[in-house]
Enzyme design. Sequence first.
Site, short mmCIF file in Angstrom:
data_model
loop_
_atom_site.label_atom_id
_atom_site.label_comp_id
_atom_site.label_asym_id
_atom_site.label_seq_id
_atom_site.Cartn_x
_atom_site.Cartn_y
_atom_site.Cartn_z
N ASN A 15 0.83 -1.20 0.00
CA ASN A 15 0.00 0.00 0.00
C ASN A 15 0.87 1.25 0.00
O ASN A 15 1.99 1.23 0.52
CB ASN A 15 -0.89 0.07 1.26
N GLU A 143 -4.22 -8.91 4.73
CA GLU A 143 -4.62 -7.77 3.90
C GLU A 143 -4.77 -8.16 2.44
O GLU A 143 -4.80 -7.30 1.56
CB GLU A 143 -3.62 -6.62 4.05
N GLY A 254 4.13 -3.70 14.61
CA GLY A 254 3.84 -5.13 14.54
C GLY A 254 4.53 -5.79 13.37
O GLY A 254 4.98 -6.95 13.47
N ASP A 255 4.62 -5.08 12.25
CA ASP A 255 5.30 -5.62 11.08
C ASP A 255 6.80 -5.78 11.34
O ASP A 255 7.42 -6.76 10.91
CB ASP A 255 5.07 -4.72 9.87
N ALA A 285 12.17 0.33 15.46
CA ALA A 285 11.34 0.83 14.36
C ALA A 285 10.48 2.01 14.78
O ALA A 285 10.26 2.94 14.00
CB ALA A 285 10.46 -0.29 13.81
#
Length: 322
Positions: A15, A143, A254-255, A285
């Site tokens: 995305n 997703e 989370g990724d 991150a």
Amino acid sequence: MSARAGKIVVVGSLNMDIVVKTSRFPERGETLSGQEVHFHPGGKGANQAVACARQGHETVMLGAIGEDAFGSSLAESLESSGVDTRYLLTKPGVATGIASITLAEQDNSIVVVPGANGALTPDDVMAWQPVISEAAIMLIQFEIPMEVVSAAVHAAHKAGVKVILNPAPACEIPEDLVKKVTYITPNQSELHAITGIDPSADGLESAMDALLARGPEFVVATLGSRGAAWKERGGSLRRAATHHVDVVDTTGAGDAFNGGLACSLAINREIGDNVKHGIAVSALAVTKFGAQDGMPTLQEVELFKSVHENEGSCHDSNKNDH
């Protein structure tokens, strides 16, 4: 080390993140003035692929983009991070997926428009079968259409490839799918949605047991400021604490965790070390702005871990999370 050792295949979404920063979240029907707007490459699949590639692992991204400027930009961004994009599909007549993200109060809210991600089919997975079969780990999320997730998990399972399922966004998971998963990595809200058991009080282990009973070998639950917990079928509940850092942007946290976990698993570390590595990647991150821009390198993570070596310790636990 075999040719397959350490190779990670990520199946999932790409995305363009349209990120708006504001002082607080708007109430229903309210219009607020934002402070900043940014365009960042995103999508849970692409974020996780970048996290893996920056950890030094051979990483292949399997997904779809549209015939538009966003799609080209996303592919170029992945390539610049070292991700193999040779197998990305371009879906004609379909726009690239986007995510509208609002940042406020050190948190975020996200609306996703799937675009080309939603145009993936099980036939696409059939074409990807040889690539999936070469992996040490396949990492996948929700997703993309569920029938595509199911086809990819089946392909990996058939080839003996370990599967990490990040069940985000939370939805009903087919029983024949979850039985073929090696690791499932819900956050607290996803664990609650999947099992119906609230993990925030004393229900964490019960929720994890309910999920383990459906077939995966491990449940690894991320618990925000309380770190992470994991349990293997027949094993005891284990935990690792998080690290205290200056939070800039939680988008992609989370990724980052899932990418770090996958990388550590791909080199066959002990599960506790794998979880702690994921926590360290995630902690670093969130200190930078942008989901993919914030993904740290392996060198950054190892330095961070050496400085914080007394944090994030693992222990058995049957206690509440208070």
